[in-house]
Design a protein around this motif. Structure first.
Motif, short mmCIF file in Angstrom:
data_model
loop_
_atom_site.label_atom_id
_atom_site.label_comp_id
_atom_site.label_asym_id
_atom_site.label_seq_id
_atom_site.Cartn_x
_atom_site.Cartn_y
_atom_site.Cartn_z
N ALA A 1 0.84 -1.20 0.00
CA ALA A 1 0.00 0.00 0.00
C ALA A 1 0.87 1.26 0.00
O ALA A 1 0.58 2.23 -0.72
CB ALA A 1 -0.93 -0.01 1.20
N ASP B 1 2.49 1.72 -3.45
CA ASP B 1 1.50 2.23 -4.40
C ASP B 1 1.31 3.73 -4.24
O ASP B 1 1.23 4.48 -5.21
CB ASP B 1 0.16 1.53 -4.24
CG ASP B 1 0.17 0.10 -4.74
OD1 ASP B 1 1.10 -0.29 -5.47
OD2 ASP B 1 -0.76 -0.65 -4.37
N ARG B 2 1.22 4.18 -3.00
CA ARG B 2 0.97 5.59 -2.74
C ARG B 2 2.20 6.46 -2.97
O ARG B 2 2.08 7.63 -3.30
CB ARG B 2 0.47 5.77 -1.31
CG ARG B 2 -0.97 5.30 -1.15
CD ARG B 2 -1.27 4.92 0.28
NE ARG B 2 -2.64 4.46 0.47
CZ ARG B 2 -3.10 3.27 0.13
NH1 ARG B 2 -2.31 2.40 -0.46
NH2 ARG B 2 -4.35 2.94 0.35
N LYS C 1 4.48 5.88 -5.23
CA LYS C 1 4.89 5.72 -6.63
C LYS C 1 6.26 5.07 -6.73
O LYS C 1 7.03 5.36 -7.63
CB LYS C 1 4.90 7.07 -7.36
CG LYS C 1 3.61 7.83 -7.29
CD LYS C 1 2.52 7.12 -8.03
CE LYS C 1 1.29 7.97 -8.08
NZ LYS C 1 0.15 7.44 -7.44
N SER D 1 -4.43 -0.42 4.51
CA SER D 1 -4.64 0.72 3.63
C SER D 1 -4.75 2.03 4.42
O SER D 1 -4.16 3.05 4.05
CB SER D 1 -5.91 0.50 2.80
OG SER D 1 -6.15 1.57 1.95
N ASP E 1 -2.23 5.24 4.34
CA ASP E 1 -2.72 6.60 4.07
C ASP E 1 -2.22 7.58 5.12
O ASP E 1 -1.78 8.69 4.80
CB ASP E 1 -4.25 6.62 4.03
CG ASP E 1 -4.83 5.99 2.79
OD1 ASP E 1 -4.10 5.85 1.78
OD2 ASP E 1 -6.02 5.63 2.82
N VAL F 1 1.65 8.22 4.63
CA VAL F 1 1.95 9.05 3.46
C VAL F 1 1.50 10.49 3.70
O VAL F 1 2.20 11.44 3.33
CB VAL F 1 1.32 8.47 2.18
CG1 VAL F 1 1.44 9.43 1.01
CG2 VAL F 1 2.00 7.15 1.84
#
Length: 175
Positions: A56, A59-60, A62, A150, A154, A157
């Motif tokens: 996760a 993905d966030r 990049k 997830s 979040d 990040v």
């Protein structure tokens, strides 16, 4: 009456514009926040919950374009604590409700010097109904873990983005 409403709306919009809020990603992919986030390598995290959180995060951030983290200036080290606590107990001592909690302690580290730039925590929890079917309960616990991973990613990040926006993650050369 309508003129008064319009004038109050104009005054309110001027006040909000001067409150100091500004978007973190104002410059898009070329901005300081996006550049710093793209420069973070996520270190492997132990366990199944660690695998979910790491994916996760990648993905966030990049980070998927460079799977091995070579050339990245910053490293994110994460330690997780995953627990399930039963708390809805019937008279026959059977648990009817569980709480799954996922806590993360994370450190943003300068890969070259080993200096810890940011040390913080993130946590999420979810309630799970314990039903007569063991399979359904295990499936609910697994689904809860995916949501928690997830949510923790979040939070991490978002905190890294605020850190970058406030000038964190820059080296002595002013990168």
């Amino acid at each position: 009456m309508r003129a008064l409403f319009v004038s109050l709306l104009v005054v309110a919009s001027l006040a909000v514009g001067g409150c100091g809020l500004r978007p973190l990603y104002a410059s898009g992919g070329k901005g300081a926040v996006a550049q710093m986030l793209a420069d973070v390598d996520v270190a492997p995290i132990e366990g199944h919950s660690g695998w979910l959180v790491r994916n996760a995060l990648r993905d966030r951030l990049k980070a998927s374009q460079d799977r091995d983290g070579a050339g990245r200036r910053l490293r994110l080290d994460v330690r997780l604590e995953d627990s399930i606590t039963g708390f809805g107990v019937r008279s026959d001592d059977a648990v009817t409700r569980e709480r799954r909690t996922l806590r993360a302690r994370y450190q943003l580290v300068d890969a070259a010097t080993g200096e810890v730039l940011l040390d913080a925590t993130a946590a999420q929890d979810a309630g799970i109904d314990v039903v007569g079917s063991e399979y359904a309960t295990i499936a609910a616990e697994s689904t809860a873990l995916e949501r928690l991973a997830s949510g923790v990613a979040d939070q991490i990040v978002a905190r890294l983005a605020v850190f970058a926006d406030r000038g964190g993650g820059r080296t002595a050369e002013g990168q």
